[in-house]
Design an enzyme around this catalytic site. Structure first.
Site, PDB file in Angstrom:
ATOM      1  N   ALA A 237      66.984  69.829  27.185  1.00 22.52           N
ATOM      2  CA  ALA A 237      67.763  68.664  27.219  1.00 22.52           C
ATOM      3  C   ALA A 237      68.555  68.615  28.419  1.00 22.52           C
ATOM      4  CB  ALA A 237      68.684  68.720  25.949  1.00 22.52           C
TER       5      ALA A 237
ATOM      6  N   ARG B 195      71.661  68.085  29.051  1.00 22.23           N
ATOM      7  CA  ARG B 195      72.950  68.606  29.264  1.00 22.23           C
ATOM      8  C   ARG B 195      72.768  70.022  29.620  1.00 22.23           C
ATOM      9  NH1 ARG B 195      71.593  67.694  23.924  1.00 22.23           N
ATOM     10  NH2 ARG B 195      71.546  69.512  22.420  1.00 22.23           N
ATOM     11  N   TYR B 196      71.556  70.577  29.409  1.00 24.58           N
ATOM     12  CA  TYR B 196      71.373  72.146  29.835  1.00 24.58           C
ATOM     13  C   TYR B 196      70.977  72.459  31.198  1.00 24.58           C
ATOM     14  CZ  TYR B 196      71.762  72.544  24.738  1.00 24.58           C
ATOM     15  OH  TYR B 196      72.451  72.591  23.642  1.00 24.58           O
ATOM     16  N   THR B 197      70.146  71.487  31.854  1.00 22.83           N
ATOM     17  CA  THR B 197      69.584  71.545  33.244  1.00 22.83           C
ATOM     18  C   THR B 197      70.648  71.083  34.329  1.00 22.83           C
ATOM     19  OG1 THR B 197      68.368  69.485  32.846  1.00 22.83           O
ATOM     20  CG2 THR B 197      67.186  71.678  32.066  1.00 22.83           C
TER      21      THR B 197
END
Length: 746
Positions: A137, A139-141
């Site tokens: 997602a 928000r993680y990368t």
């Protein structure tokens, strides 16, 4: 007293129904008008603003995303969360966050879709060669612009390209990016619009830039000499076909054949596939191999698994003892996506108009676009230098008599009159006077004055050079060549996709080892076909058929036999038995007209399986009393033709088709009550498939042949008197005997 009706409260901005024209009324409208008003605007929007790339190599969604990252300072700064970029991009791109993030994923280094990624990524972005490896997602990368983007945005703030308002008119965005190299050919781009599509394959950056330089220097340059072939991010090998490549380079359409790379681990008896075609995925390859194993077409494989890890792609294929790895790979190349085609369709928007172009035309269009960018940049620089020179020329007049300037300023009573008094005293304009009035006293020294005078000389020289460059196309192109050489030096990489000759490991004539075993084939009256093994047939119950359908033919044959399907349109369709899956009696089977591509309203008349075309023949019995005897050999073809026209004569209505291995006795009957038995050896065989045949039965007026049946070598005693020694024959009356019943007892 009557009660007054309460008036409804209306919104001031609402429009009463009485004033809406034709509100709630169903009206007839021509379909052409509906398409023009509703569908055409949508189609044009998809074509122009969504699906097709432009000459800078980007679709609008790519351009909006990259420009947003550029404005966020991600060209030289640290990475930021992908979610931040997605949110900011929504100011330019009126789409949901998932669509924007998917665009970013494809542009990222981690996904490996592009030869030269535009987004430097951190985290899980999936892989282009895997269907099931999902990206994390947003928000993680984390992301930032890759170094090569310096060449996309170079001088974008110097009026090199046009800008247009975004969808809500709150900010401006570039209509194109002033890339210093032909990015349209360097990275792949695929899009599906309305009624058209685009598929641009990637090429090596160094080869593209060298080709562009050569084309600038010589418009007749042989492109194939410098642009060897496409270069794909997933590597693999291209089977070099010069004729096909020339076709792609000239027309923008064609296909290249890509083959996987592998190595054989002898100790583990395992084939390791390390590079696959760009157009497929690991999962698609595995699914196809598993399917072939289930069908019995591949028997050398014991196990297959995906060993892809941080080191890259690896597809492991364990072999059975004694299997030849090279021969197996030849078979897999032919039967699976381990060898695949990439179809090219260089459809690119030029000034808002989609156009399919060859490589030469694309590069010429890019050169023209880049020339315009360079000229606009030079004009911008020229304007800035001329403005600076104008200010310094005014300063020069002041510096010639500084005391006079100071005196004018000191003797001016009001501040707002300083500018006008300087303009009058030194014959300068307002802009020059404003600049002079803002000079600090500390700058009124000899060093400052000399530096400014020297700057005037340098500016005049630069302005002269810029004007010369703008007016000379050759000099503009030298600038472009210089930029291209710099791009080769900074970003050039060796080819990932190697070229192999068309004769090297050629599989075009490779004979597939088809397992041969006994099968039963069934054809229903409505055209459904089943191929069932003897074991499966013994374990099955009744044949499953659609309501009203019945089994028309049942034959025992082999998996390698050839099937002939005769249709009511005087055509025969050919297929191999192994092309049909083994099935069960409990299914309907394959619908032959759909499977073999029958014409509209074309139906099956009869089917025949043939293992040897050198023996046997077909009897076509017609209503007019003629029978054509055509050897199976007439239906044999050297090539894999699937359809033969003029399979039998169309001169008379067909009664029946009989398939015989040897000559035998036949009973023929007419609707006039006449019948006789004759031996098929009395009919001369004809090699032409559409032969009208020979007369076998003499018919009275309005009488027609009604049926024909195979009697065999042993003629029943009841039919002995019906045997004819010669043909044609009238026959004897068969009303006194039940011919059909007698034949059913034989």
């Amino acid at each position: 007293m009557a009660r007054k009706k309460k008036e409804p409260i209306l919104n001031k901005n609402a429009i009463p129904n009485a004033y809406i024209e034709n509100a709630g009324v169903l009206m007839e409208e021509k379909i052409t008008e509906t398409l023009e008003k509703n569908y055409m605007p949508y189609a044009m929007s998809v074509i122009i603003s969504r699906a097709l790339p432009e000459i800078d190599g980007f679709k609008p969604s790519h351009r909006k995303l990259l420009y947003t990252m550029y404005k966020m300072g991600l060209l030289n700064g640290n990475r930021t969360k992908s979610a931040n970029v997605v949110g900011q991009t929504m100011r330019l791109n009126p789409h949901g966050d998932s669509a924007i993030y998917e665009t970013m994923v494809r542009l990222s280094r981690g996904n490996e879709t592009l030869l030269h990624p535009y987004v430097d990524s951190k985290g899980n972005f999936g892989k282009c060669y895997s269907r099931d490896m999902a990206y994390a997602a947003s928000r993680y990368t984390e992301v930032k612009l890759d170094n090569i983007c310096n060449e996309l945005f170079v001088d974008i703030d110097k009026d090199t390209v046009d800008f247009s308002p975004n969808y809500d008119n709150t900010m401006l965005e570039p209509t194109l990016l002033p890339a210093t190299f032909p990015s349209v050919l360097v990275n792949s781009n695929v899009g599906i619009a309305v009624s058209m599509a685009s598929a641009v394959c990637p090429f090596n950056l160094s080869e593209v830039c060298e080709t562009t330089i050569a084309l600038i220097q010589n418009p007749e340059h042989d492109i194939l000499s410098t642009l060897k072939a496409p270069d794909f991010p997933t590597g693999a090998s291209i089977i070099y076909d010069e004729t096909e490549l020339k076709k792609i380079y000239d027309t923008g359409r064609g296909s290249v054949k890509i083959r996987s790379k592998y190595n054989y681990d002898k100790s583990a008896n395992c084939i390791e596939v390390t590079e696959i075609p760009y157009s497929t995925t690991v999962e698609a390859i595995m699914d196809k191999i598993v399917e072939l194993i289930k069908q019995g077409k591949i028997r050398e494989v014991s196990y297959i698994r995906d060993e892809t890890d941080l080191n890259g792609l690896k597809l492991a294929i364990d072999l059975k003892r004694g299997a030849d790895p090279d021969k197996l790979m030849q078979k897999l190349y032919k039967l699976t996506p381990l060898q695949d085609n990439y179809s090219c369709n260089f459809n690119i928007l030029i000034d808002g108009v989609p156009k399919v172009m060859g490589v030469r035309e694309i590069l010429n269009q890019w050169i023209s676009f880049r020339e315009n960018c360079v000229r606009r940049r030079l004009n911008f620089d020229l304007s800035k230098k001329q403005d600076r020179l104008h200010l310094l020329q005014g300063l020069g007049k002041i510096l010639a008599d500084i005391d006079k300037a100071i005196k004018i300023i000191r003797e001016t009573q009001e501040e707002n009159e300083v500018i006008s008094n300087l303009m009058i005293g030194f014959s300068i304009d307002e802009i020059q006077a404003e600049y002079i009035a803002e000079i600090k006293l500390r700058h009124l020294n000899r060093e400052y004055i000399l530096n400014r005078l020297q700057e005037i000389d340098a500016l005049e020289k630069d302005i002269s050079q810029i004007k010369d460059t703008i007016s000379d196309s050759k000099k503009v192109r030298k600038v472009i060549i210089s930029e291209l050489k710099n791009d080769i030096k900074k970003y050039g990489k060796p080819r990932k996709t190697e070229l192999i000759s068309s004769t090297e490991d050629d599989v075009s004539n490779f004979e597939i080892e088809i397992p041969n075993y006994n099968v039963h084939v069934f054809l229903s009256a409505s055209g459904y076909f089943k191929k069932i093994t003897p074991l499966s047939l013994r374990m099955s119950g009744e044949q499953k058929l659609k309501e009203g359908d019945y089994i028309l033919q049942h034959e025992e044959t082999t998996n390698k036999s050839e099937l002939l399907f005769f249709s009511n349109r005087y055509q025969v369709y050919k297929a191999k038995a192994y092309q049909f899956d083994d099935t069960k009696a409990s299914v309907f089977g394959d619908y032959i007209p759909a499977k073999l591509g029958f014409d509209t309203d074309e139906t099956i008349v009869k089917m025949k399986s043939v293992t040897d075309f050198n023996t046997g023949f077909v009897l076509f019995v017609f209503e007019n009393g003629k029978i054509a005897k055509v050897p199976y050999k007439s239906y044999e073809t050297k090539t894999n033709r699937k359809k033969l026209a003029n399979a039998y004569s169309s001169k008379s209505q067909l009664v029946d088709i009989l398939f015989l291995d040897n000559d035998t006795n036949i009973l023929i009957s007419s609707n006039g009550g006449k019948s006789f038995v004759f031996n098929t050896s009395l009919i001369l065989a004809k090699s032409s498939r559409d032969s009208i045949g020979v007369s076998v039965m003499n018919l009275k007026s309005k009488n027609l042949v009604s049926s024909v049946k195979i009697i065999g070598d042993d003629i029943p005693s009841i039919l002995q008197n019906y045997v004819a020694k010669n043909i044609p024959c009238i026959g004897l009356s068969s009303k006194s005997i039940d011919v059909d019943n007698q034949l059913s007892l034989i």
